[in-house]
Design a protein around this motif. Sequence first.
Motif, short mmCIF file in Angstrom:
data_model
loop_
_atom_site.label_atom_id
_atom_site.label_comp_id
_atom_site.label_asym_id
_atom_site.label_seq_id
_atom_site.Cartn_x
_atom_site.Cartn_y
_atom_site.Cartn_z
N HIS A 272 -14.64 15.66 -4.37
CA HIS A 272 -14.53 16.06 -2.96
C HIS A 272 -15.88 16.09 -2.26
CE1 HIS A 272 -10.35 17.00 -3.70
NE2 HIS A 272 -10.69 17.85 -4.67
N SER A 273 -16.94 15.77 -2.96
CA SER A 273 -18.30 15.65 -2.41
C SER A 273 -18.88 16.97 -1.91
CB SER A 273 -18.32 14.64 -1.25
OG SER A 273 -17.89 13.38 -1.70
N LYS A 274 -18.18 18.07 -2.11
CA LYS A 274 -18.68 19.38 -1.71
C LYS A 274 -18.32 20.41 -2.77
CE LYS A 274 -18.43 18.70 3.31
NZ LYS A 274 -17.84 19.18 4.58
N SER A 275 -19.21 21.37 -2.95
CA SER A 275 -18.90 22.48 -3.86
C SER A 275 -18.20 23.57 -3.06
CB SER A 275 -20.17 23.02 -4.50
OG SER A 275 -21.12 23.38 -3.51
N SER A 276 -17.01 23.94 -3.47
CA SER A 276 -16.20 24.91 -2.73
C SER A 276 -16.37 26.31 -3.31
CB SER A 276 -14.73 24.48 -2.81
OG SER A 276 -13.87 25.53 -2.43
N ALA A 310 -10.90 25.30 -19.55
CA ALA A 310 -10.39 26.14 -18.47
C ALA A 310 -10.82 25.65 -17.09
CB ALA A 310 -10.85 27.58 -18.68
N GLY A 311 -11.99 25.02 -17.03
CA GLY A 311 -12.46 24.52 -15.75
C GLY A 311 -11.96 23.14 -15.40
N SER A 312 -11.32 22.46 -16.34
CA SER A 312 -10.89 21.08 -16.10
C SER A 312 -9.36 20.93 -16.05
CB SER A 312 -11.46 20.16 -17.18
OG SER A 312 -11.14 20.61 -18.49
N ILE A 313 -8.65 21.45 -17.02
CA ILE A 313 -7.20 21.26 -17.06
C ILE A 313 -6.50 21.97 -15.91
CG2 ILE A 313 -5.11 21.64 -18.42
CD1 ILE A 313 -6.77 21.08 -20.93
N PRO A 314 -6.75 23.27 -15.65
CA PRO A 314 -6.15 23.89 -14.47
C PRO A 314 -6.61 23.25 -13.16
CG PRO A 314 -6.83 25.58 -16.02
CD PRO A 314 -7.41 24.29 -16.51
N TRP A 315 -7.86 22.77 -13.13
CA TRP A 315 -8.32 22.03 -11.93
C TRP A 315 -7.42 20.83 -11.69
CZ3 TRP A 315 -9.67 17.13 -10.60
CH2 TRP A 315 -10.32 16.95 -9.37
N TYR A 316 -7.10 20.10 -12.74
CA TYR A 316 -6.25 18.92 -12.59
C TYR A 316 -4.84 19.31 -12.15
CZ TYR A 316 -3.43 14.86 -13.71
OH TYR A 316 -2.54 13.82 -13.63
N MET A 318 -3.88 21.93 -10.51
CA MET A 318 -3.86 22.49 -9.17
C MET A 318 -4.25 21.47 -8.10
SD MET A 318 -6.04 25.69 -7.57
CE MET A 318 -5.07 26.98 -8.32
N MET A 319 -5.31 20.70 -8.35
CA MET A 319 -5.87 19.83 -7.33
C MET A 319 -5.25 18.43 -7.31
SD MET A 319 -7.84 22.07 -6.10
CE MET A 319 -8.70 21.09 -4.88
N VAL A 320 -4.64 18.01 -8.40
CA VAL A 320 -4.08 16.65 -8.48
C VAL A 320 -2.57 16.70 -8.69
CG1 VAL A 320 -4.15 14.44 -9.68
CG2 VAL A 320 -6.26 15.76 -9.37
N LEU A 321 -2.16 17.27 -9.82
CA LEU A 321 -0.74 17.27 -10.17
C LEU A 321 0.10 18.01 -9.15
CD1 LEU A 321 1.30 16.38 -12.33
CD2 LEU A 321 0.88 18.56 -13.51
N HIS A 322 -0.40 19.17 -8.68
CA HIS A 322 0.35 19.97 -7.72
C HIS A 322 0.65 19.17 -6.44
CE1 HIS A 322 1.54 23.95 -5.99
NE2 HIS A 322 1.28 23.30 -4.86
N LYS A 323 -0.32 18.40 -5.99
CA LYS A 323 -0.16 17.66 -4.73
C LYS A 323 0.75 16.44 -4.90
CE LYS A 323 -4.67 19.20 -3.09
NZ LYS A 323 -6.06 18.82 -2.72
N LYS A 324 0.87 15.95 -6.12
CA LYS A 324 1.71 14.77 -6.37
C LYS A 324 3.13 15.12 -6.76
CE LYS A 324 -2.03 11.65 -7.85
NZ LYS A 324 -2.53 10.79 -8.96
N SER A 325 3.33 16.32 -7.27
CA SER A 325 4.63 16.70 -7.82
C SER A 325 5.53 17.30 -6.74
CB SER A 325 4.43 17.71 -8.96
OG SER A 325 5.65 18.30 -9.34
N ALA A 326 6.70 16.73 -6.58
CA ALA A 326 7.68 17.27 -5.63
C ALA A 326 8.13 18.66 -6.06
CB ALA A 326 8.87 16.33 -5.52
N PHE A 338 0.28 30.19 -10.63
CA PHE A 338 0.82 29.43 -11.77
C PHE A 338 -0.31 28.67 -12.48
CE2 PHE A 338 2.53 25.60 -13.75
CZ PHE A 338 3.55 26.14 -14.53
N HIS A 339 -1.20 28.07 -11.72
CA HIS A 339 -2.27 27.27 -12.30
C HIS A 339 -3.36 28.15 -12.90
CE1 HIS A 339 -0.44 23.77 -10.43
NE2 HIS A 339 -0.37 24.46 -9.31
#
Length: 471
Positions: A272-276, A310-316, A318-326, A338-339
């Motif tokens: 995302h080019s920014k640290s949140s 913990a910093g990678s799998i929940p990130w995926y 929440m940030m990727v799978l959640h947005k793709k999954s109906a 949940f994440h």
Amino acid sequence: MAENITSLPSGLLPDEASAAWLNKADNAWQLTAAAMVGLQSVPGLVILYGSMVKKKWAVNSAFMALYAFAAVLICWVLWAHQLSFGDDLIAILGVPKLSSVTQAYLIEQLDDKMIPKADYVFYQFAFAAITVILLGGSLLGRMNFYAWMIFVPLWLTFSYTVGAYTIWDKGFLAHRIIDFSGGYVIHLSSGVAGFTAAYWVGPRHQSDRDHFPPNNIIHMLAGAGFLWMGWSGFNGGSPLAANQITSLAVLNTHICTATSLLVWMFFDLIFHSKSSVIGAVQGMMTGLVCITPAAGVVDSWAAMLMGVLAGSIPWYTMMVLHKKSAFFQRVDDTLGVFHTHAVAGLLGGLSSGILAKPNLIHMFYNLPHSRQGPGLLYSVINRSQLIHVRDGFNQMGYQIVGAAFIAAWNVVVTSLICIFISRIVNLKMHDDDLEIGDDAIHGEEAYALWGDGQRHPRSITPKIPALFRRI
């Protein structure tokens, strides 16, 4: 023995209020640890929830946490503690009794520990309270407050107590599962139950789903700080003594958390080019959750490895799978509990089954009836007459069975509770109240400041206070 006692400093001698079995250092640490866990909820999660949501929901979100803390305490001492840690009733529940409010019970010695039972009642209450409050993070911004008032004691009674008794006390999975401080009992259950309840309550107002900025990021960081540092008591209190496992658990907690936060920030920067700041808080949370079931039974290098996971799998998720999954999009989990809790708690529980060190397992679960095995890794590399590969696979099997039971129980029971409450009051606020927020629900607002994320103040029509409207 009498000579040894009389040689102690006067402040350590037993007296009418300090029995010979009481270790004052253990007692002081346990009370401190319990207070630290309590501070994670009040003011920790009160501040975090009140600042992490849109301004119009600040009061309601903070108040949901405050109410739950008070309600759980009364329910806990009246019946829930005995359901969780009392005499055996059935394979998943203890006998409900009023023992936890009687002097005779509270000042007794806790099993073979050198602390009174009152310490344990308070410590386990703080665990129960934070579990319910964490669950509530999935429901912010739309749940009817009166429905929440009913939900809290029901969920505590019929869901949380079952997990605690089954895994930590005398249930059918007790003395089999490695769950140092509640990766399954607290975090997996709160994440799954929160997601399930969010399904039944329904989504927020569409404008809130589209635009839900935190109203005060600095305060959000303050709440997160209470959580992080309070976790020293969360994990450090589980040995119920000030011993070597306690020290290791506290250090491992912070190693895993810092690692997870940095990994989450790294992924935010790359993709995302920014640290949140919000992302950093999420990474902090997943690290705390992931290390919880393993804090005192793994080496520090393993805690760091768990932090990477913990910093990678929940990130995926929440940030990727959640947005793709109906499926995920259909359920409005306000803070992504949940994440941060179900996924991270499951990850920590399974990692414990792999990375738990045999000697640390023995030091922590040093009871004749304990059957926790070594982590799968050590059963492979340390094969001997005492440790077999099948011991590690058996332990992983129990970790999987425990996770499946907690998840399934929470889905079913939380659904039944929500359905029951919906027959009494609406689970969700009315649409008009959803548009207004705090002022409609509580007649109070968090700030005398301008709106939700606007860069410029908008014109506001003054409202006549309700007191004068009735005159």
